[in-house]
Design a protein around this motif. Structure first.
Motif, mmCIF file in Angstrom:
data_model
loop_
_atom_site.group_PDB
_atom_site.id
_atom_site.type_symbol
_atom_site.label_atom_id
_atom_site.label_comp_id
_atom_site.label_asym_id
_atom_site.label_seq_id
_atom_site.Cartn_x
_atom_site.Cartn_y
_atom_site.Cartn_z
ATOM 1 N N ARG A 1 -5.869 -2.620 1.780
ATOM 2 C CA ARG A 1 -6.130 -2.830 0.463
ATOM 3 C C ARG A 1 -5.646 -1.746 -0.232
ATOM 4 O O ARG A 1 -5.800 -0.510 0.056
ATOM 5 C CB ARG A 1 -7.812 -2.986 0.501
ATOM 6 C CG ARG A 1 -8.069 -3.348 -0.911
ATOM 7 C CD ARG A 1 -9.632 -3.415 -0.612
ATOM 8 N NE ARG A 1 -9.889 -4.535 0.191
ATOM 9 C CZ ARG A 1 -11.278 -4.723 0.887
ATOM 10 N NH1 ARG A 1 -12.091 -3.668 0.666
ATOM 11 N NH2 ARG A 1 -11.437 -5.717 1.674
ATOM 12 N N VAL A 2 -5.039 -1.984 -1.248
ATOM 13 C CA VAL A 2 -4.320 -1.044 -2.264
ATOM 14 C C VAL A 2 -4.787 -1.351 -3.592
ATOM 15 O O VAL A 2 -5.234 -2.298 -3.860
ATOM 16 C CB VAL A 2 -2.907 -0.649 -2.104
ATOM 17 C CG1 VAL A 2 -2.280 -0.409 -0.978
ATOM 18 C CG2 VAL A 2 -2.399 -1.890 -2.587
ATOM 19 N N LEU A 3 -4.775 -0.273 -4.615
ATOM 20 C CA LEU A 3 -5.130 -0.199 -5.868
ATOM 21 C C LEU A 3 -4.003 -0.004 -6.546
ATOM 22 O O LEU A 3 -3.514 1.171 -6.345
ATOM 23 C CB LEU A 3 -6.482 0.133 -6.390
ATOM 24 C CG LEU A 3 -6.806 -0.132 -7.717
ATOM 25 C CD1 LEU A 3 -8.564 -0.352 -7.827
ATOM 26 C CD2 LEU A 3 -6.664 0.976 -8.837
ATOM 27 N N ALA B 1 -10.853 2.195 -6.840
ATOM 28 C CA ALA B 1 -10.069 2.416 -5.406
ATOM 29 C C ALA B 1 -10.977 3.002 -4.488
ATOM 30 O O ALA B 1 -11.059 2.503 -3.233
ATOM 31 C CB ALA B 1 -8.871 3.214 -5.820
ATOM 32 N N ILE B 2 -11.754 3.902 -4.707
ATOM 33 C CA ILE B 2 -12.861 4.350 -3.923
ATOM 34 C C ILE B 2 -13.852 3.369 -3.566
ATOM 35 O O ILE B 2 -14.233 3.269 -2.333
ATOM 36 C CB ILE B 2 -13.418 5.838 -4.467
ATOM 37 C CG1 ILE B 2 -12.388 6.766 -4.498
ATOM 38 C CG2 ILE B 2 -14.608 6.230 -3.544
ATOM 39 C CD1 ILE B 2 -12.800 7.883 -5.352
ATOM 40 N N GLU C 1 -12.581 0.948 -1.190
ATOM 41 C CA GLU C 1 -12.296 1.384 -0.031
ATOM 42 C C GLU C 1 -10.654 1.064 0.223
ATOM 43 O O GLU C 1 -10.303 0.932 1.622
ATOM 44 C CB GLU C 1 -12.718 1.030 1.279
ATOM 45 C CG GLU C 1 -14.323 1.533 1.112
ATOM 46 C CD GLU C 1 -15.215 0.746 2.436
ATOM 47 O OE1 GLU C 1 -14.592 0.172 3.223
ATOM 48 O OE2 GLU C 1 -16.283 1.325 2.659
ATOM 49 N N ALA C 2 -9.788 1.558 -0.752
ATOM 50 C CA ALA C 2 -8.492 1.280 -0.786
ATOM 51 C C ALA C 2 -7.924 2.239 -0.064
ATOM 52 O O ALA C 2 -8.381 3.358 -0.048
ATOM 53 C CB ALA C 2 -7.883 1.176 -2.256
ATOM 54 N N VAL C 3 -6.757 2.077 0.705
ATOM 55 C CA VAL C 3 -6.123 3.213 1.354
ATOM 56 C C VAL C 3 -5.309 4.242 0.377
ATOM 57 O O VAL C 3 -5.191 5.398 1.004
ATOM 58 C CB VAL C 3 -5.190 2.827 2.451
ATOM 59 C CG1 VAL C 3 -6.033 1.944 3.495
ATOM 60 C CG2 VAL C 3 -4.038 1.684 1.860
#
Length: 241
Positions: free
Chosen positions: A10-12, A153-154, A157-159
């Motif tokens: 998962r990315v933002l 993003a935090i 739980e984005a990488v």
């Protein structure tokens, strides 16, 4: 920051509002909107879960609106939050035109336009294969959309968070002015804060540091660059970690 062979990372991605305006400098350039939508779709097709935050500077910036004294900073910032929702809906429409399932969640309540931000609902959207666009910043004045992007993003739980810009990464000096400017592939959070490297504002960088969230800076206008950086781990980009 390679994500190859792992289908559910998962990315933002953080886009600036100004980038949507194109050469006109204001509003939404439909060709740029179409380009961004295609880039996101290509990334989605690799199996990544994607969150998006977009700024509102192509419409109004709270700080700029308040400079003359006519508009209070708090009101100017709320106006900026509304601008980000306009951009979020535009990106949603462009992505849905490509057959993707997208939800916009706003940090301020606008029931007729989009959902309100609810953490658990956002996570459920990701689990169902949807793209989630987070609008209205943090919902509070005096905080930038960069800080909102790191916060979201935090929370999800984005990488990593991807700062999609007009340049290939972070340079030791302005590459538009100095031909000998050197790309800095890796920068520490402390260095970015100490040297006031404007990857993001200091609050956003400090928040990323406290939560060990890598910030990837790359060129959003280079076709296929998001895939190269996030999937194949190649190309020109900078990582702040």
């Amino acid at each position: 920051m390679q994500i190859q062979n792992n289908k559910k990372k998962r990315v933002l991605i953080k886009f600036s509002g100004e980038a949507l305006a194109g050469s006109g400098g204001f509003g939404v350039d439909l060709e740029i909107l179409k380009f961004i939508a295609n880039e996101i779709k290509n990334l989605y097709d690799y199996g990544l879960e994607i969150g998006i935050v977009v700024g509102g500077g192509n419409i109004i910036r709270g700080v700029s609106a308040a400079q003359g004294g006519l508009i209070k900073r708090t009101s100017g910032d709320y106006m900026g939050m509304l601008a980000t929702v306009i951009n979020a809906v535009a990106i949603q429409e462009a992505l849905e035109s490509l057959g993707l399932d997208v939800r916009v969640q706003s940090a301020i309540e606008i029931q007729e336009v989009c959902e309100s931000y609810i953490y658990r609902r956002a996570i459920r959207h990701f689990e169902k294969g949807r793209i989630v666009i987070f609008g209205a910043g943090t919902g509070n004045p005096y905080f930038t959309t960069d800080t909102a992007a790191v916060l979201r993003a935090i929370e999800i739980e984005a990488v990593s968070i991807i700062k999609a810009t007009k340049v290939n990464g972070v340079y030791d000096k302005d590459p538009n002015k100095y031909p000998d400017a050197k790309l800095l592939p890796l920068i520490s959070y402390d260095e970015a804060l100490r040297e006031h490297i404007k990857v993001m504002d200091d609050t956003a960088i400090a928040l990323a540091k406290d939560n060990h969230l890598p910030i990837i800076v790359c060129n959003m206008f280079k076709s296929g660059n998001l895939i190269d950086v996030l999937v194949h781990g190649r190309g020109e980009f900078s990582i702040v970690k």
